[in-house]
Design a protein around this motif. Structure first.
Motif, PDB file in Angstrom:
ATOM      1  N   GLY A 198       2.070  31.607   4.463  1.00 55.52           N
ATOM      2  CA  GLY A 198       3.140  32.250   5.207  1.00 55.52           C
ATOM      3  C   GLY A 198       2.647  33.454   5.988  1.00 55.52           C
ATOM      4  O   GLY A 198       3.024  33.656   7.152  1.00 55.52           O
ATOM      5  N   ARG A 199       1.796  34.253   5.381  1.00 55.30           N
ATOM      6  CA  ARG A 199       1.252  35.431   6.067  1.00 55.30           C
ATOM      7  C   ARG A 199       0.384  35.026   7.256  1.00 55.30           C
ATOM      8  O   ARG A 199       0.452  35.635   8.326  1.00 55.30           O
ATOM      9  N   ILE A 200      -0.414  33.987   7.091  1.00 56.80           N
ATOM     10  CA  ILE A 200      -1.252  33.485   8.189  1.00 56.80           C
ATOM     11  C   ILE A 200      -0.367  33.022   9.343  1.00 56.80           C
ATOM     12  O   ILE A 200      -0.642  33.294  10.514  1.00 56.80           O
ATOM     13  N   THR A 201       0.726  32.338   9.006  1.00 55.06           N
ATOM     14  CA  THR A 201       1.637  31.817  10.027  1.00 55.06           C
ATOM     15  C   THR A 201       2.308  32.949  10.797  1.00 55.06           C
ATOM     16  O   THR A 201       2.372  32.929  12.032  1.00 55.06           O
ATOM     17  N   LEU A 202       2.815  33.957  10.095  1.00 61.55           N
ATOM     18  CA  LEU A 202       3.487  35.065  10.749  1.00 61.55           C
ATOM     19  C   LEU A 202       2.533  35.854  11.636  1.00 61.55           C
ATOM     20  O   LEU A 202       2.890  36.266  12.752  1.00 61.55           O
ATOM     21  N   ASP A 249       5.092  37.468  14.445  1.00 62.26           N
ATOM     22  CA  ASP A 249       6.453  37.452  13.910  1.00 62.26           C
ATOM     23  C   ASP A 249       6.721  38.769  13.179  1.00 62.26           C
ATOM     24  O   ASP A 249       5.883  39.263  12.444  1.00 62.26           O
ATOM     25  N   GLY A 250       7.900  39.332  13.383  1.00 54.53           N
ATOM     26  CA  GLY A 250       8.228  40.615  12.771  1.00 54.53           C
ATOM     27  C   GLY A 250       8.558  40.541  11.291  1.00 54.53           C
ATOM     28  O   GLY A 250       8.712  41.581  10.640  1.00 54.53           O
ATOM     29  N   ARG A 251       8.661  39.347  10.765  1.00 61.89           N
ATOM     30  CA  ARG A 251       8.946  39.225   9.338  1.00 61.89           C
ATOM     31  C   ARG A 251       7.706  39.508   8.497  1.00 61.89           C
ATOM     32  O   ARG A 251       6.583  39.521   9.004  1.00 61.89           O
ATOM     33  N   HIS A 252       7.905  39.696   7.213  1.00 64.89           N
ATOM     34  CA  HIS A 252       6.787  39.858   6.295  1.00 64.89           C
ATOM     35  C   HIS A 252       7.038  38.995   5.064  1.00 64.89           C
ATOM     36  O   HIS A 252       8.179  38.631   4.771  1.00 64.89           O
ATOM     37  N   VAL A 253       5.975  38.642   4.363  1.00 68.70           N
ATOM     38  CA  VAL A 253       6.076  37.769   3.194  1.00 68.70           C
ATOM     39  C   VAL A 253       6.131  38.586   1.915  1.00 68.70           C
ATOM     40  O   VAL A 253       5.339  39.517   1.710  1.00 68.70           O
ATOM     41  N   VAL A 254       7.067  38.239   1.071  1.00 66.79           N
ATOM     42  CA  VAL A 254       7.169  38.812  -0.271  1.00 66.79           C
ATOM     43  C   VAL A 254       6.816  37.719  -1.263  1.00 66.79           C
ATOM     44  O   VAL A 254       7.428  36.644  -1.248  1.00 66.79           O
ATOM     45  N   THR A 255       5.822  37.952  -2.090  1.00 63.28           N
ATOM     46  CA  THR A 255       5.467  36.960  -3.101  1.00 63.28           C
ATOM     47  C   THR A 255       6.560  36.926  -4.165  1.00 63.28           C
ATOM     48  O   THR A 255       6.844  37.938  -4.806  1.00 63.28           O
ATOM     49  N   SER A 288       0.858  -1.183   0.000  1.00 61.38           N
ATOM     50  CA  SER A 288       0.000   0.000   0.000  1.00 61.38           C
ATOM     51  C   SER A 288       0.895   1.235   0.000  1.00 61.38           C
ATOM     52  O   SER A 288       1.899   1.279   0.709  1.00 61.38           O
ATOM     53  N   ILE A 289       0.516   2.228  -0.795  1.00 64.42           N
ATOM     54  CA  ILE A 289       1.221   3.509  -0.824  1.00 64.42           C
ATOM     55  C   ILE A 289       0.248   4.586  -0.353  1.00 64.42           C
ATOM     56  O   ILE A 289      -0.839   4.737  -0.924  1.00 64.42           O
ATOM     57  N   VAL A 290       0.619   5.306   0.687  1.00 66.07           N
ATOM     58  CA  VAL A 290      -0.190   6.423   1.170  1.00 66.07           C
ATOM     59  C   VAL A 290       0.510   7.716   0.768  1.00 66.07           C
ATOM     60  O   VAL A 290       1.585   8.037   1.288  1.00 66.07           O
ATOM     61  N   ARG A 291      -0.077   8.422  -0.178  1.00 66.05           N
ATOM     62  CA  ARG A 291       0.484   9.710  -0.600  1.00 66.05           C
ATOM     63  C   ARG A 291      -0.213  10.826   0.186  1.00 66.05           C
ATOM     64  O   ARG A 291      -1.433  10.954   0.141  1.00 66.05           O
ATOM     65  N   ALA A 292       0.578  11.641   0.856  1.00 66.85           N
ATOM     66  CA  ALA A 292       0.041  12.732   1.668  1.00 66.85           C
ATOM     67  C   ALA A 292       0.555  14.075   1.155  1.00 66.85           C
ATOM     68  O   ALA A 292       1.599  14.151   0.496  1.00 66.85           O
ATOM     69  N   THR A 293      -0.179  15.120   1.468  1.00 68.35           N
ATOM     70  CA  THR A 293       0.284  16.465   1.151  1.00 68.35           C
ATOM     71  C   THR A 293       1.296  16.915   2.209  1.00 68.35           C
ATOM     72  O   THR A 293       1.599  16.186   3.143  1.00 68.35           O
ATOM     73  N   GLN A 294       1.814  18.131   2.071  1.00 64.68           N
ATOM     74  CA  GLN A 294       2.821  18.654   3.000  1.00 64.68           C
ATOM     75  C   GLN A 294       2.230  18.738   4.418  1.00 64.68           C
ATOM     76  O   GLN A 294       1.041  18.902   4.600  1.00 64.68           O
ATOM     77  N   PHE A 295       3.124  18.652   5.408  1.00 66.34           N
ATOM     78  CA  PHE A 295       2.682  18.661   6.802  1.00 66.34           C
ATOM     79  C   PHE A 295       2.649  20.091   7.347  1.00 66.34           C
ATOM     80  O   PHE A 295       3.535  20.899   7.054  1.00 66.34           O
ATOM     81  N   TYR A 296       1.672  20.381   8.184  1.00 65.32           N
ATOM     82  CA  TYR A 296       1.634  21.672   8.870  1.00 65.32           C
ATOM     83  C   TYR A 296       2.937  21.922   9.621  1.00 65.32           C
ATOM     84  O   TYR A 296       3.419  23.052   9.702  1.00 65.32           O
ATOM     85  N   GLU A 297       3.491  20.869  10.201  1.00 70.50           N
ATOM     86  CA  GLU A 297       4.705  20.996  11.005  1.00 70.50           C
ATOM     87  C   GLU A 297       5.889  21.549  10.207  1.00 70.50           C
ATOM     88  O   GLU A 297       6.856  22.050  10.793  1.00 70.50           O
ATOM     89  N   PHE A 298       5.852  21.439   8.890  1.00 69.44           N
ATOM     90  CA  PHE A 298       6.990  21.852   8.075  1.00 69.44           C
ATOM     91  C   PHE A 298       6.857  23.267   7.513  1.00 69.44           C
ATOM     92  O   PHE A 298       7.772  23.753   6.842  1.00 69.44           O
ATOM     93  N   VAL A 299       5.718  23.935   7.754  1.00 71.89           N
ATOM     94  CA  VAL A 299       5.499  25.253   7.159  1.00 71.89           C
ATOM     95  C   VAL A 299       6.573  26.244   7.594  1.00 71.89           C
ATOM     96  O   VAL A 299       7.154  26.963   6.770  1.00 71.89           O
ATOM     97  N   GLU A 300       6.890  26.282   8.881  1.00 72.38           N
ATOM     98  CA  GLU A 300       7.890  27.241   9.358  1.00 72.38           C
ATOM     99  C   GLU A 300       9.280  26.920   8.802  1.00 72.38           C
ATOM    100  O   GLU A 300      10.067  27.830   8.529  1.00 72.38           O
ATOM    101  N   THR A 314      -8.015  21.809  10.474  1.00 71.77           N
ATOM    102  CA  THR A 314      -7.574  22.961   9.693  1.00 71.77           C
ATOM    103  C   THR A 314      -6.241  23.476  10.219  1.00 71.77           C
ATOM    104  O   THR A 314      -5.836  23.186  11.346  1.00 71.77           O
ATOM    105  N   TYR A 315      -5.577  24.279   9.403  1.00 70.17           N
ATOM    106  CA  TYR A 315      -4.295  24.842   9.820  1.00 70.17           C
ATOM    107  C   TYR A 315      -4.466  25.762  11.020  1.00 70.17           C
ATOM    108  O   TYR A 315      -3.661  25.749  11.958  1.00 70.17           O
ATOM    109  N   GLU A 316      -5.535  26.551  11.004  1.00 74.97           N
ATOM    110  CA  GLU A 316      -5.793  27.463  12.108  1.00 74.97           C
ATOM    111  C   GLU A 316      -6.037  26.699  13.414  1.00 74.97           C
ATOM    112  O   GLU A 316      -5.537  27.088  14.482  1.00 74.97           O
ATOM    113  N   GLU A 317      -6.788  25.605  13.341  1.00 70.95           N
ATOM    114  CA  GLU A 317      -7.019  24.770  14.520  1.00 70.95           C
ATOM    115  C   GLU A 317      -5.714  24.160  15.013  1.00 70.95           C
ATOM    116  O   GLU A 317      -5.456  24.115  16.226  1.00 70.95           O
TER     117      GLU A 317
END
Length: 248
Positions: free
Chosen positions: A195-199, A204-210, A125-137, A237-240
């Motif tokens: 990224g903006r939601i996370t900061l 966080d004093g940083r800002h996101v540049v697209t 069995s192969i379980v393909r998952a999307t990126q983890f919330y834990e890795f966003v930072e 959800t990510y917010e939760e």
């Protein structure tokens, strides 16, 4: 049933082991720290002895070209040991959209891992998952310059590692899929907006540049990293998830 979890001390492996034990199964957690080396093969035969299912969650220490050798070598070693031990089900975790990103070394490496598994005689069995919330930072740290975080607007649909672990444990406990199960989070975000939601949540004093050329995800176009139509969607959800991290 008896399960051997390779990479059992890692983020996903440790949670998979906990879930399987909670369900009443016998679990052997195997990793380099316990003397099992999937590259040299040391300790593999002992770790898989009498196992009904092997859950292979080992990961390359790098994301570059050397990851290709890691996944090919380790997968061939584990597949051979599983066959010799009479294992009845071999499970791995992979990445949603992995077959659509040929320019990324790590994604090519994971495709090789999947190929070796499919060609082995053990049901799988192969379980393909999307990126983890834990890795966003971590993703944000890779592209930070001063107080600016450069991120592309690549659409992503991340999920909590706990939900990934639940999907892997479920697949391991059921009959072999002889195919792929896709799992993803409940919401789609553009990476720069994530990224903006996370900061904002961390003051966080940083800002996101697209920046459409920033980081490894800039090489991915379209909705490759979002859930395909057949995917199972988690509910956290990510917010939760961020709120739960603050409460710990």
């Amino acid at each position: 049933m008896k399960f051997t979890v390779l990479g059992g001390s890692g983020l996903i492996g440790s949670q998979v082991g906990e879930r399987l034990r909670a369900a009443g199964h016998e679990v052997v957690s195997a990793s380099l720290s316990s003397g099992v080396d999937v590259i040299s093969g040391k300790g593999l035969d002992e770790a898989l002895q009498d196992a009904d299912v092997v859950v292979n969650l080992t990961n390359s220490p790098t994301f570059d070209n050397s990851s290709i050798d890691f996944f090919e070598t380790s997968m061939r070693n584990v597949a051979a040991a599983a066959e010799a031990a009479g294992v009845r089900h071999h499970v791995i975790a992979s990445i949603v959209g992995v077959d659509q990103v040929p320019d990324l070394d790590y994604y090519r490496a994971k495709m090789i891992q999947e190929k070796v598994l499919r060609e082995s005689p053990t049901p799988y069995s192969i379980v393909r998952a999307t990126q983890f919330y834990e890795f966003v930072e971590a993703i944000m740290s890779w592209t930070t310059e001063g107080d600016a975080v450069h991120l592309p607007s690549t659409p992503v649909q991340p999920m909590a590692s706990a939900d990934v672990a639940a999907a892997v444990a479920r697949a391991a406990s059921e009959a072999p899929l002889q195919g792929i199960r896709n799992v993803a989070g409940p919401g789609v975000y553009n990476l720069d907006e994530l990224g903006r939601i996370t900061l904002a949540a961390h003051s966080d004093g940083r800002h996101v540049v697209t920046d459409e050329e920033a980081g490894m995800f800039a090489q991915i176009s379209g909705d490759v990293l979002t859930a395909p139509k057949d995917a199972d969607l988690a509910t956290t959800t990510y917010e939760e998830w961020m709120q739960r991290q603050k409460q710990r």
